[in-house]
Design an enzyme around this catalytic site. Sequence first.
Site, short mmCIF file in Angstrom:
data_model
loop_
_atom_site.label_atom_id
_atom_site.label_comp_id
_atom_site.label_asym_id
_atom_site.label_seq_id
_atom_site.Cartn_x
_atom_site.Cartn_y
_atom_site.Cartn_z
CG HIS A 106 -0.42 0.24 2.53
ND1 HIS A 106 -0.15 -0.78 3.41
CD2 HIS A 106 -0.08 1.38 3.16
CE1 HIS A 106 0.32 -0.27 4.53
NE2 HIS A 106 0.38 1.04 4.41
CG ASP A 129 -0.05 -4.01 2.65
OD1 ASP A 129 0.21 -3.60 1.50
OD2 ASP A 129 -0.35 -3.27 3.59
CB SER A 162 3.41 1.79 5.83
OG SER A 162 2.17 1.61 6.44
#
Length: 510
Positions: A146, A176, A248
């Site tokens: 993402h 992910d 992230s």
Amino acid sequence: MRNRLSRILATASVAALCLGGVPSLAQDSAATPQAAANSADPPLTAPDSPARRQQVMPDSFADLVEQVSPAVVNINTTSVIEQPTSPMFPEGSPFSDLFRDFGFPMPNQGPGGDPRFNNRRQPQRASALGSGFVISEDGYIVTNNHVIDGADEIEIEFRDGARRKAEVVGTDKQTDIALLKVNATDLPYVSFGDSDAARVGDWVLALGNPLGQGFSASTGIVSARGRALTGTYDDFIQTDASINRGNSGGPLFNMDGQVVGVNTAILSPNGGSIGIGFSMASNVVTTVVDQLREFGETRRGWLGVKIQRVTPEIAESLGLDTESGAMVTDVPDGPAADAGVQAGDVITKFDGKDIADDRDLVARVAQAPIGEKVSVTVLRNGKTEQLDVTLGRREIAEGTASDSESDAAPGAEETLGMSVQVLTPEIAAELGMGEGQQGLVIREVDPASDAAGKGLSPGDVITEAGQQPVTSVEDLSARIAEAREAGRKSLLLLIRRGGEPRFVALSIEP
């Protein structure tokens, strides 16, 4: 305000916000440990750390940070986005009638009131930040999918200030994880550790780029293991190490300087850290990274069964001593059916290893080699039977394989601005459709096509065309040809979405 679970958003900015728009937020793995071991220089680890063995709080984490931080990078992405805006006057209001009666274009319309430009401003460029880490000296980098999803350009910023353009090697939305590559040699890198060895209470170190503020370190402990959030293959390490937007894709280190997790999500009422963060376990990530590096995509094993957890009530009713194993609820056409697996069987072992529960079976099957026989032990009518199953590939069964692989799937074809494939029992189950449902599932829709304009989207199922059932792409092609020969400009399709039917007439003009 109740807690919400979200992927960690990276900080973002959008140019030319003079019209009062709000900034757009872009959602905030790839040499393997084996590949790293074959490199000329060793990874940045401390295999003999006394602190790791004893798990006592060190006087400082500075030495560990200094060791591994050169391999941690910032990831900058840019993308062009549309800027929708709401109409000034709702359609049907007195003001909209006034504008129309006097021949003026509605606000937010193009010249002449062209409806094609309704509710749109000029596309603008958005930027976003995330984190990642280098896992080989020749430039493979792991991050979250993402972080880079939808990016037009990806730039890697290293600790020494150097910047390099990166290309996407492959991505996996299920976990992910994304694997990037830069052209470089002799880069400092880190290796993966064994996430199964991480214990609740162990010290961990999180590095990344929180809130776009640049390199930052935070420490905490492993709060829990084996967390499942929303994905089929979830195996998250929960930690109280501070993780925020922009973290992230960053690494979670053990005290040996090995990566045991990839920081992915947080549980928070406001989007900030409250001490509940989740990192995808390294043992899941390494398998994904291996496949992305070799094939550019994942290639997971497929057993072809629907399963559920063995509850205490089910175990008691079957006379089982434990609640372990996975109960088979249905066996559609596929590898398991060919091997003789039946509904009502309880799978207790896979490839000779005990199965703890349904999630354990899914994970083991996914990591098993495709096209090879594996032994599956089932409990049937109080007796144990061993079956040999030749595993298929899950991505082909679900219609998510690459174009070259998908072409091998029966009926995959482009038509009317859509990519469609024969609906398999597995896909029907994923879409919540009843057994025996036939049709064509839409895999992709060209944004410029009439199909997109009529609201069709991936996951919709075409069950009829020209008021006749369709079970193959050939059926659909025949209906299109018949309509054209009859001089029609459109073809009536019956679409099912979530089991609910609706008719849509699509243009078939060349």
